[in-house]
Design a protein around this motif. Structure first.
Motif, PDB file in Angstrom:
ATOM      1  N   ARG A 174     -75.571 -80.462 -74.658  1.00 14.35           N
ATOM      2  CA  ARG A 174     -74.885 -79.787 -73.754  1.00 14.35           C
ATOM      3  C   ARG A 174     -73.817 -79.371 -74.065  1.00 14.35           C
ATOM      4  NH1 ARG A 174     -76.754 -78.722 -68.825  1.00 14.35           N
ATOM      5  NH2 ARG A 174     -78.075 -79.714 -68.139  1.00 14.35           N
ATOM      6  N   SER A 175     -73.338 -77.768 -74.273  1.00 15.25           N
ATOM      7  CA  SER A 175     -72.247 -76.899 -75.226  1.00 15.25           C
ATOM      8  C   SER A 175     -70.882 -77.078 -73.962  1.00 15.25           C
ATOM      9  CB  SER A 175     -72.151 -75.666 -75.335  1.00 15.25           C
ATOM     10  OG  SER A 175     -72.303 -75.086 -73.856  1.00 15.25           O
ATOM     11  N   GLU A 176     -69.832 -77.127 -74.476  1.00 16.49           N
ATOM     12  CA  GLU A 176     -68.659 -76.803 -73.226  1.00 16.49           C
ATOM     13  C   GLU A 176     -68.689 -76.561 -72.469  1.00 16.49           C
ATOM     14  OE1 GLU A 176     -64.748 -76.046 -76.299  1.00 16.49           O
ATOM     15  OE2 GLU A 176     -65.290 -78.007 -77.907  1.00 16.49           O
ATOM     16  N   GLU A 177     -69.537 -75.675 -72.634  1.00 11.86           N
ATOM     17  CA  GLU A 177     -69.864 -74.706 -71.400  1.00 11.86           C
ATOM     18  C   GLU A 177     -70.580 -75.478 -70.547  1.00 11.86           C
ATOM     19  OE1 GLU A 177     -69.738 -72.948 -74.567  1.00 11.86           O
ATOM     20  OE2 GLU A 177     -68.064 -72.358 -74.469  1.00 11.86           O
ATOM     21  N   GLY A 178     -71.298 -75.572 -70.853  1.00 14.42           N
ATOM     22  CA  GLY A 178     -72.612 -76.698 -70.347  1.00 14.42           C
ATOM     23  C   GLY A 178     -74.237 -75.896 -70.681  1.00 14.42           C
ATOM     24  N   GLU A 179     -74.376 -75.128 -71.367  1.00  9.97           N
ATOM     25  CA  GLU A 179     -75.053 -74.601 -71.247  1.00  9.97           C
ATOM     26  C   GLU A 179     -76.369 -75.578 -73.098  1.00  9.97           C
ATOM     27  OE1 GLU A 179     -74.151 -70.447 -73.607  1.00  9.97           O
ATOM     28  OE2 GLU A 179     -73.349 -72.027 -74.059  1.00  9.97           O
ATOM     29  N   THR A 180     -77.636 -75.925 -72.628  1.00  9.18           N
ATOM     30  CA  THR A 180     -78.364 -76.088 -73.967  1.00  9.18           C
ATOM     31  C   THR A 180     -79.009 -75.428 -73.915  1.00  9.18           C
ATOM     32  OG1 THR A 180     -80.099 -76.427 -72.096  1.00  9.18           O
ATOM     33  CG2 THR A 180     -78.440 -78.395 -71.544  1.00  9.18           C
ATOM     34  N   ALA A 181     -80.128 -75.659 -75.371  1.00  7.97           N
ATOM     35  CA  ALA A 181     -80.838 -75.365 -76.216  1.00  7.97           C
ATOM     36  C   ALA A 181     -81.410 -74.715 -75.287  1.00  7.97           C
ATOM     37  CB  ALA A 181     -81.174 -75.942 -77.604  1.00  7.97           C
ATOM     38  N   ARG A 182     -82.525 -75.023 -73.702  1.00  6.12           N
ATOM     39  CA  ARG A 182     -83.198 -74.947 -73.175  1.00  6.12           C
ATOM     40  C   ARG A 182     -82.765 -73.751 -72.187  1.00  6.12           C
ATOM     41  NH1 ARG A 182     -85.765 -77.130 -67.854  1.00  6.12           N
ATOM     42  NH2 ARG A 182     -86.987 -74.690 -67.521  1.00  6.12           N
ATOM     43  N   SER A 183     -81.352 -73.556 -71.749  1.00  7.17           N
ATOM     44  CA  SER A 183     -80.605 -72.498 -70.821  1.00  7.17           C
ATOM     45  C   SER A 183     -80.366 -71.436 -71.839  1.00  7.17           C
ATOM     46  CB  SER A 183     -79.376 -73.062 -70.504  1.00  7.17           C
ATOM     47  OG  SER A 183     -78.419 -73.154 -71.180  1.00  7.17           O
ATOM     48  N   ILE A 184     -80.116 -71.563 -72.640  1.00  4.97           N
ATOM     49  CA  ILE A 184     -79.646 -70.345 -73.730  1.00  4.97           C
ATOM     50  C   ILE A 184     -81.184 -70.151 -73.800  1.00  4.97           C
ATOM     51  CG2 ILE A 184     -79.056 -69.767 -76.315  1.00  4.97           C
ATOM     52  CD1 ILE A 184     -76.909 -71.873 -76.497  1.00  4.97           C
ATOM     53  N   ALA A 185     -81.716 -70.054 -74.349  1.00  2.00           N
ATOM     54  CA  ALA A 185     -83.198 -69.606 -74.588  1.00  2.00           C
ATOM     55  C   ALA A 185     -83.861 -68.601 -73.450  1.00  2.00           C
ATOM     56  CB  ALA A 185     -84.548 -70.688 -75.396  1.00  2.00           C
ATOM     57  N   GLN A 186     -83.934 -69.596 -72.774  1.00  2.00           N
ATOM     58  CA  GLN A 186     -84.085 -68.826 -70.944  1.00  2.00           C
ATOM     59  C   GLN A 186     -82.767 -67.939 -70.691  1.00  2.00           C
ATOM     60  OE1 GLN A 186     -84.098 -71.788 -67.711  1.00  2.00           O
ATOM     61  NE2 GLN A 186     -85.424 -70.841 -66.856  1.00  2.00           N
ATOM     62  N   ALA A 187     -81.655 -68.208 -71.097  1.00  2.00           N
ATOM     63  CA  ALA A 187     -81.061 -66.335 -71.414  1.00  2.00           C
ATOM     64  C   ALA A 187     -81.630 -65.347 -71.685  1.00  2.00           C
ATOM     65  CB  ALA A 187     -79.261 -66.966 -70.929  1.00  2.00           C
ATOM     66  N   GLN A 188     -82.194 -65.754 -72.785  1.00  2.00           N
ATOM     67  CA  GLN A 188     -82.093 -64.452 -73.752  1.00  2.00           C
ATOM     68  C   GLN A 188     -83.420 -63.979 -73.474  1.00  2.00           C
ATOM     69  OE1 GLN A 188     -80.271 -63.285 -76.305  1.00  2.00           O
ATOM     70  NE2 GLN A 188     -78.829 -64.989 -74.880  1.00  2.00           N
ATOM     71  N   GLY A 189     -84.502 -64.463 -72.811  1.00  2.00           N
ATOM     72  CA  GLY A 189     -85.817 -64.493 -72.710  1.00  2.00           C
ATOM     73  C   GLY A 189     -87.135 -64.969 -73.375  1.00  2.00           C
ATOM     74  N   HIS A 190     -86.156 -65.611 -73.962  1.00  2.00           N
ATOM     75  CA  HIS A 190     -87.717 -66.020 -74.948  1.00  2.00           C
ATOM     76  C   HIS A 190     -88.327 -67.162 -74.457  1.00  2.00           C
ATOM     77  CE1 HIS A 190     -85.368 -63.922 -77.760  1.00  2.00           C
ATOM     78  NE2 HIS A 190     -84.227 -64.710 -77.448  1.00  2.00           N
ATOM     79  N   LYS A 191     -89.654 -66.207 -73.924  1.00  2.00           N
ATOM     80  CA  LYS A 191     -90.664 -67.777 -72.918  1.00  2.00           C
ATOM     81  C   LYS A 191     -91.204 -69.158 -73.822  1.00  2.00           C
ATOM     82  CE  LYS A 191     -91.249 -64.504 -69.834  1.00  2.00           C
ATOM     83  NZ  LYS A 191     -92.842 -63.095 -69.514  1.00  2.00           N
ATOM     84  N   GLU A 192     -91.295 -68.684 -74.829  1.00  2.00           N
ATOM     85  CA  GLU A 192     -92.027 -69.734 -75.985  1.00  2.00           C
ATOM     86  C   GLU A 192     -90.925 -70.416 -76.381  1.00  2.00           C
ATOM     87  OE1 GLU A 192     -95.721 -72.254 -77.457  1.00  2.00           O
ATOM     88  OE2 GLU A 192     -95.623 -70.816 -75.616  1.00  2.00           O
ATOM     89  N   ALA A 193     -90.078 -70.315 -76.652  1.00  2.00           N
ATOM     90  CA  ALA A 193     -88.705 -71.142 -76.597  1.00  2.00           C
ATOM     91  C   ALA A 193     -88.493 -72.151 -75.643  1.00  2.00           C
ATOM     92  CB  ALA A 193     -87.650 -70.614 -77.432  1.00  2.00           C
ATOM     93  N   ASN A 194     -88.752 -71.519 -74.080  1.00  2.00           N
ATOM     94  CA  ASN A 194     -87.677 -72.202 -73.507  1.00  2.00           C
ATOM     95  C   ASN A 194     -89.321 -73.204 -73.344  1.00  2.00           C
ATOM     96  OD1 ASN A 194     -86.706 -72.854 -70.504  1.00  2.00           O
ATOM     97  ND2 ASN A 194     -87.962 -71.312 -70.078  1.00  2.00           N
ATOM     98  N   ARG A 195     -90.334 -72.810 -73.301  1.00  2.00           N
ATOM     99  CA  ARG A 195     -91.329 -73.856 -72.676  1.00  2.00           C
ATOM    100  C   ARG A 195     -91.451 -75.050 -73.968  1.00  2.00           C
ATOM    101  NH1 ARG A 195     -96.073 -75.213 -74.678  1.00  2.00           N
ATOM    102  NH2 ARG A 195     -95.659 -74.320 -77.258  1.00  2.00           N
ATOM    103  N   ILE A 196     -91.589 -74.884 -75.041  1.00  2.00           N
ATOM    104  CA  ILE A 196     -90.983 -75.741 -75.811  1.00  2.00           C
ATOM    105  C   ILE A 196     -90.035 -76.760 -75.869  1.00  2.00           C
ATOM    106  CG2 ILE A 196     -90.848 -76.295 -78.832  1.00  2.00           C
ATOM    107  CD1 ILE A 196     -91.905 -73.825 -79.473  1.00  2.00           C
TER     108      ILE A 196
END
Length: 166
Positions: A130-152
């Protein structure tokens, strides 16, 4: 010859100038004026041949800029899969966090670069960081609408949780 000139030649993909800087004994790990060594510039701008030259000349694959940025983080963010592969081959650590706690995997997730995400995960990138803001790679992909990245990333996170529990 100045470090800034070395950095500029690297980021512009000027193989002849970079070769001359290396032959002149310039330190490929020294930061230029704005806090970035040549490897970071070449990685960000996609200069694969230069990245290879710098690594062969002894550039540290984990060298950091003035805010903790790495060449791997920049290459991953820009989707430069061949550079990511080279950096990992030379020992780049996929889990180095820059000042805000962001990793190369988070950079790849931001751009939805699926090939880079898979390569980083295969190299041991931690999908649960988690970043200092509490984000994970998955939450970032999800927020950007990258569905395949989010799934992986969701599958990788679940797998890591399962392995940690077992």
């Amino acid at each position: 010859m100045e470090t800034q000139d070395f950095y500029d030649a690297a980021r512009h993909g000027d193989t002849e100038a970079v070769r001359l800087f290396i032959e002149a004994g310039m330190d490929p790990n020294k930061q230029a004026r704005y806090g970035f060594p040549p490897l970071i510039g070449a990685s960000y701008y996609g200069a694969t041949e230069i990245v290879d030259m710098l690594l062969d000349a002894g550039s540290n694959p984990n060298v950091q800029g003035n805010r903790g940025e790495t060449a791997l983080r920049f290459a991953a963010s820009e989707g430069h899969d061949s550079i990511v592969a080279l950096l990992l081959q030379f020992g780049a650590d996929p889990n180095i966090e820059q000042r805000e706690g962001r990793t190369a995997l988070m950079g790849a997730a931001l751009g939805g670069h699926v090939d880079v995400i898979e390569r980083l995960l295969d190299a041991g990138a931690d999908p649960l960081v988690r970043s200092e803001e509490g984000e994970t790679a998955r939450s970032i992909a999800q927020a950007q609408g990258h569905k395949e990245a989010n799934r992986i990333l969701m599958c990788a996170a679940e797998e890591q949780k399962d392995n940690s529990a077992g």
